[in-house]
Design a protein around this motif. Structure first.
Motif, PDB file in Angstrom:
ATOM      1  N   ASP A  79       0.842  -1.183   0.000  1.00 62.66           N
ATOM      2  CA  ASP A  79       0.000   0.000   0.000  1.00 62.66           C
ATOM      3  C   ASP A  79       0.884   1.243   0.000  1.00 62.66           C
ATOM      4  OD1 ASP A  79       0.893   0.390   2.580  1.00 62.66           O
ATOM      5  OD2 ASP A  79      -1.008  -0.102   3.552  1.00 62.66           O
ATOM      6  N   LEU A  80       0.265   2.427  -0.026  1.00 66.01           N
ATOM      7  CA  LEU A  80       1.031   3.667  -0.154  1.00 66.01           C
ATOM      8  C   LEU A  80       1.842   3.982   1.083  1.00 66.01           C
ATOM      9  CD1 LEU A  80      -1.586   5.911  -2.014  1.00 66.01           C
ATOM     10  CD2 LEU A  80       0.149   4.394  -2.956  1.00 66.01           C
ATOM     11  N   GLU A  81       1.625   3.230   2.163  1.00 64.63           N
ATOM     12  CA  GLU A  81       2.418   3.401   3.390  1.00 64.63           C
ATOM     13  C   GLU A  81       3.517   2.355   3.505  1.00 64.63           C
ATOM     14  OE1 GLU A  81      -0.242   3.459   6.681  1.00 64.63           O
ATOM     15  OE2 GLU A  81      -1.424   5.147   5.897  1.00 64.63           O
ATOM     16  N   GLY A  82       3.676   1.534   2.469  1.00 67.24           N
ATOM     17  CA  GLY A  82       4.762   0.559   2.449  1.00 67.24           C
ATOM     18  C   GLY A  82       4.434  -0.766   3.092  1.00 67.24           C
ATOM     19  N   ARG A  83       3.179  -1.025   3.457  1.00 68.40           N
ATOM     20  CA  ARG A  83       2.803  -2.296   4.080  1.00 68.40           C
ATOM     21  C   ARG A  83       2.498  -3.343   3.006  1.00 68.40           C
ATOM     22  NH1 ARG A  83      -1.889  -0.003   7.904  1.00 68.40           N
ATOM     23  NH2 ARG A  83      -2.421   0.899   5.869  1.00 68.40           N
ATOM     24  N   ARG A  84       2.863  -4.577   3.253  1.00 65.17           N
ATOM     25  CA  ARG A  84       2.608  -5.647   2.295  1.00 65.17           C
ATOM     26  C   ARG A  84       1.115  -5.941   2.231  1.00 65.17           C
ATOM     27  NH1 ARG A  84       7.583  -9.919   3.418  1.00 65.17           N
ATOM     28  NH2 ARG A  84       9.271  -8.442   2.915  1.00 65.17           N
ATOM     29  N   TRP A  85       0.581  -5.837   1.039  1.00 61.06           N
ATOM     30  CA  TRP A  85      -0.873  -5.834   0.882  1.00 61.06           C
ATOM     31  C   TRP A  85      -1.508  -7.179   1.211  1.00 61.06           C
ATOM     32  CZ3 TRP A  85      -4.768  -2.987   1.242  1.00 61.06           C
ATOM     33  CH2 TRP A  85      -5.990  -3.321   0.665  1.00 61.06           C
ATOM     34  N   TRP A  86      -0.922  -8.272   0.755  1.00 57.42           N
ATOM     35  CA  TRP A  86      -1.555  -9.575   0.967  1.00 57.42           C
ATOM     36  C   TRP A  86      -1.510 -10.000   2.433  1.00 57.42           C
ATOM     37  CZ3 TRP A  86      -4.606 -10.100  -2.723  1.00 57.42           C
ATOM     38  CH2 TRP A  86      -4.250  -9.761  -4.026  1.00 57.42           C
ATOM     39  N   GLN A  87      -0.455  -9.608   3.127  1.00 54.17           N
ATOM     40  CA  GLN A  87      -0.414  -9.890   4.567  1.00 54.17           C
ATOM     41  C   GLN A  87      -1.443  -9.037   5.301  1.00 54.17           C
ATOM     42  OE1 GLN A  87       3.526  -9.511   6.176  1.00 54.17           O
ATOM     43  NE2 GLN A  87       4.411 -11.086   4.838  1.00 54.17           N
ATOM     44  N   LEU A  88      -1.625  -7.842   4.832  1.00 54.50           N
ATOM     45  CA  LEU A  88      -2.557  -6.923   5.480  1.00 54.50           C
ATOM     46  C   LEU A  88      -4.005  -7.373   5.298  1.00 54.50           C
ATOM     47  CD1 LEU A  88      -2.472  -4.144   6.977  1.00 54.50           C
ATOM     48  CD2 LEU A  88      -2.927  -3.086   4.754  1.00 54.50           C
ATOM     49  N   THR A  89      -4.346  -7.852   4.108  1.00 54.94           N
ATOM     50  CA  THR A  89      -5.739  -8.217   3.812  1.00 54.94           C
ATOM     51  C   THR A  89      -6.047  -9.683   4.096  1.00 54.94           C
ATOM     52  OG1 THR A  89      -5.131  -8.624   1.488  1.00 54.94           O
ATOM     53  CG2 THR A  89      -5.963  -6.426   2.053  1.00 54.94           C
ATOM     54  N   ASP A  90      -5.039 -10.550   4.041  1.00 53.86           N
ATOM     55  CA  ASP A  90      -5.209 -11.980   4.364  1.00 53.86           C
ATOM     56  C   ASP A  90      -6.445 -12.571   3.679  1.00 53.86           C
ATOM     57  OD1 ASP A  90      -4.841 -14.460   5.445  1.00 53.86           O
ATOM     58  OD2 ASP A  90      -5.586 -13.916   7.449  1.00 53.86           O
ATOM     59  N   PRO A  91      -6.430 -12.706   2.343  1.00 52.50           N
ATOM     60  CA  PRO A  91      -7.636 -13.125   1.619  1.00 52.50           C
ATOM     61  C   PRO A  91      -8.145 -14.507   1.985  1.00 52.50           C
ATOM     62  CG  PRO A  91      -5.721 -13.115   0.162  1.00 52.50           C
ATOM     63  CD  PRO A  91      -5.297 -12.454   1.430  1.00 52.50           C
ATOM     64  N   TYR A  92      -7.259 -15.431   2.351  1.00 55.15           N
ATOM     65  CA  TYR A  92      -7.694 -16.797   2.628  1.00 55.15           C
ATOM     66  C   TYR A  92      -8.048 -17.022   4.091  1.00 55.15           C
ATOM     67  CZ  TYR A  92      -6.084 -17.866  -2.060  1.00 55.15           C
ATOM     68  OH  TYR A  92      -5.928 -17.886  -3.417  1.00 55.15           O
ATOM     69  N   GLY A  93      -7.532 -16.183   4.990  1.00 54.61           N
ATOM     70  CA  GLY A  93      -7.777 -16.414   6.398  1.00 54.61           C
ATOM     71  C   GLY A  93      -8.559 -15.318   7.079  1.00 54.61           C
ATOM     72  N   ARG A  98     -16.384 -11.752   3.744  1.00 55.11           N
ATOM     73  CA  ARG A  98     -15.836 -10.803   2.763  1.00 55.11           C
ATOM     74  C   ARG A  98     -16.042 -11.303   1.346  1.00 55.11           C
ATOM     75  NH1 ARG A  98      -9.775  -9.420   4.059  1.00 55.11           N
ATOM     76  NH2 ARG A  98      -9.723 -11.680   3.954  1.00 55.11           N
ATOM     77  N   ARG A  99     -16.404 -10.408   0.468  1.00 58.80           N
ATOM     78  CA  ARG A  99     -16.613 -10.753  -0.944  1.00 58.80           C
ATOM     79  C   ARG A  99     -15.599 -10.070  -1.863  1.00 58.80           C
ATOM     80  NH1 ARG A  99     -19.490 -14.700  -2.247  1.00 58.80           N
ATOM     81  NH2 ARG A  99     -21.706 -14.499  -2.502  1.00 58.80           N
ATOM     82  N   ARG A 100     -15.082  -8.918  -1.425  1.00 58.15           N
ATOM     83  CA  ARG A 100     -14.229  -8.176  -2.351  1.00 58.15           C
ATOM     84  C   ARG A 100     -13.378  -7.163  -1.586  1.00 58.15           C
ATOM     85  NH1 ARG A 100     -16.154  -3.012  -3.856  1.00 58.15           N
ATOM     86  NH2 ARG A 100     -18.037  -2.403  -2.718  1.00 58.15           N
ATOM     87  N   GLN A 101     -12.401  -6.623  -2.299  1.00 57.15           N
ATOM     88  CA  GLN A 101     -11.656  -5.459  -1.866  1.00 57.15           C
ATOM     89  C   GLN A 101     -11.881  -4.369  -2.917  1.00 57.15           C
ATOM     90  OE1 GLN A 101      -9.962  -4.755   0.788  1.00 57.15           O
ATOM     91  NE2 GLN A 101      -9.804  -6.757   1.785  1.00 57.15           N
ATOM     92  N   PRO A 102     -12.400  -3.213  -2.529  1.00 54.48           N
ATOM     93  CA  PRO A 102     -12.676  -2.168  -3.521  1.00 54.48           C
ATOM     94  C   PRO A 102     -11.392  -1.646  -4.162  1.00 54.48           C
ATOM     95  CG  PRO A 102     -12.929  -1.302  -1.300  1.00 54.48           C
ATOM     96  CD  PRO A 102     -12.737  -2.784  -1.162  1.00 54.48           C
ATOM     97  N   GLU A 103     -11.552  -1.038  -5.326  1.00 52.42           N
ATOM     98  CA  GLU A 103     -10.389  -0.562  -6.077  1.00 52.42           C
ATOM     99  C   GLU A 103      -9.621   0.490  -5.278  1.00 52.42           C
ATOM    100  OE1 GLU A 103     -10.042   0.213 -10.672  1.00 52.42           O
ATOM    101  OE2 GLU A 103     -10.745   2.061  -9.718  1.00 52.42           O
ATOM    102  N   ARG A 104      -8.296   0.343  -5.292  1.00 52.39           N
ATOM    103  CA  ARG A 104      -7.455   1.316  -4.601  1.00 52.39           C
ATOM    104  C   ARG A 104      -6.082   1.352  -5.267  1.00 52.39           C
ATOM    105  NH1 ARG A 104      -7.796  -0.238   1.188  1.00 52.39           N
ATOM    106  NH2 ARG A 104      -9.848  -0.916   0.517  1.00 52.39           N
ATOM    107  N   ASN A 105      -5.330   2.401  -4.959  1.00 50.83           N
ATOM    108  CA  ASN A 105      -3.988   2.540  -5.514  1.00 50.83           C
ATOM    109  C   ASN A 105      -3.002   1.734  -4.666  1.00 50.83           C
ATOM    110  OD1 ASN A 105      -5.554   4.748  -6.575  1.00 50.83           O
ATOM    111  ND2 ASN A 105      -3.650   5.594  -7.345  1.00 50.83           N
ATOM    112  N   LEU A 106      -2.243   0.854  -5.322  1.00 49.05           N
ATOM    113  CA  LEU A 106      -1.200   0.080  -4.660  1.00 49.05           C
ATOM    114  C   LEU A 106       0.088   0.199  -5.461  1.00 49.05           C
ATOM    115  CD1 LEU A 106      -3.217  -3.142  -3.716  1.00 49.05           C
ATOM    116  CD2 LEU A 106      -2.628  -1.222  -2.219  1.00 49.05           C
ATOM    117  N   LEU A 107       1.172  -0.255  -4.867  1.00 49.99           N
ATOM    118  CA  LEU A 107       2.491  -0.095  -5.489  1.00 49.99           C
ATOM    119  C   LEU A 107       3.096  -1.445  -5.840  1.00 49.99           C
ATOM    120  CD1 LEU A 107       3.997   2.619  -3.107  1.00 49.99           C
ATOM    121  CD2 LEU A 107       2.921   2.979  -5.333  1.00 49.99           C
TER     122      LEU A 107
END
Length: 378
Positions: A79-93, A98-107
């Protein structure tokens, strides 16, 4: 009786159509590589099973290298603060609802910004995630649009500052010291204020035109237009303002087809093209009005207007930028929006415009309009 079941033997089962999922693309005959946006799909174990051509282009990662990899490794987003996105959102766990993650700017690695949206596909409403579908969009086009809008605002603000400062200065001076000035001085100041007010009005009109052109809402109110007479009026205005009559050469081919167009907007096009030739060109300004093939399919004839001068012309390397915003050529001055608006007006009529080099070496602008006669006249 519920949909999808039958209450009597032999009754035909009724199925409600299901929404298409990424896994159904092959069944629908759609190749993921044909999609305009990047598509990355991971299976229930988090391994990438789809990485289309657009995703390759956006991420600069080869599909062969991404397929079979863990999602967080194939697509290491932050994300724009340098955090790892997949660890932050944890899609499988994460939360099972949850059904979705809305559109956002990532790096991406290297700091490249992308627009990312995610869909979690579950077998049942609160069941485990069977697919993670990731959509990727490049932000470059959006950034170009944002930069263009920022440049437009900065340019117009700069152009407005000068006349408004003049208007404010002269009116404040007249109000404070009216009795100290002679009638001639007062007239000169008021004439300056009037000219600057006209300049502000033109700038606002340009802004409105650009807004309508960009949004596709530029209205064309078609009426019969005598193109030769319209050009003649502009030449007479320049002669009345002090230009020598022999500076202009008007050639009108007869007969011309009956032309239906918006007279005010055609005057705007002619004014801009002739003013450019007078201000930036040298020698004779030649305007040719001829019948020509229509630029629109289904019509045989159109009207073409060519404005040429004998000045230095436009450099070859600049010709592809002439109709873009803020192009001013070698001489500064003005907003650089005039030719952009001219192109928008011509195209709103279904016409076409081009720039080239005149036979005398100067610049040559040529626009062609379809006849566009109303249906009841054809």
């Amino acid at each position: 009786m519920s949909v999808g079941t039958s209450s009597a033997p032999g009754a035909r089962e009724v199925r409600r159509p299901s929404a298409s999922r990424p896994g159904d693309l092959a069944e629908l005959g759609i190749d993921p590589d044909d999609l305009p946006d990047g598509l990355v799909v991971a299976d229930e174990h988090g391994h990438v099973i789809c990485f289309n051509a657009a995703a390759e282009r956006i991420t600069a990662v080869r599909a062969a290298d991404a397929l079979g990899q863990r999602l967080e490794k194939a697509l290491p987003l932050e994300d724009l603060e340098g955090r790892r996105w997949w660890q932050l959102t944890d899609p499988y766990g994460g939360l099972a609802i949850r059904r979705r993650q809305p559109e956002r700017n990532l790096l991406l690695p290297g700091g490249r910004e992308v627009l990312v949206s995610v869909r979690y596909v579950r077998g049942e409403p609160t069941g485990p995630v069977r697919r993670v579908v990731v959509s990727l969009r490049d932000t470059e086009a959006r950034r170009r649009t944002e930069r263009s809008h920022a440049e437009l605002i900065a340019t117009v603000a700069h152009e407005l500052r000068s006349p408004l400062t003049s208007v404010k200065g002269f009116t404040a001076t007249l109000l404070a010291k009216w009795a100290r000035f002679t009638d001639d001085q007062k007239r000169l100041m008021l004439e300056t204020v009037d000219a600057d007010a006209d300049r502000v009005t033109r700038l606002i009109a340009e802004l409105l035109d650009i807004s309508r052109i960009d949004s596709g809402r530029l209205e064309v109110r078609r009426q019969p237009v005598d193109m030769g007479a319209a050009v003649g009026r502009h030449i007479q205005a320049y002669v009345a303002a002090g230009q020598p009559a022999d500076r202009f050469l008007l050639r009108v081919e007869q007969p011309l087809p009956d032309l239906w167009a918006d007279p005010d907007k055609i005057d705007q096009v002619l004014s801009n093209l002739i003013e450019n030739a007078v201000r930036h060109g040298d020698g004779t300004v030649t305007i040719d009005v001829t019948a020509t093939a229509s630029p629109r399919e289904g019509e045989d004839t159109g009207t073409s207007v060519t404005v040429s001068d004998e000045g230095p012309g436009i450099p070859e390397e600049s010709m592809n930028r002439v109709f873009t915003r803020f192009w001013r050529g070698s001489k500064r001055g003005g907003t650089g929006l005039g030719l952009y608006i001219v192109k928008g007006i011509v195209e709103a009529h279904g016409g076409a415009i081009e720039v080239g080099r005149a036979s005398g070496g100067g610049a040559q602008f040529r626009f062609t309009l379809p006849v566009a006669a109303p249906a009841y006249l054809t």
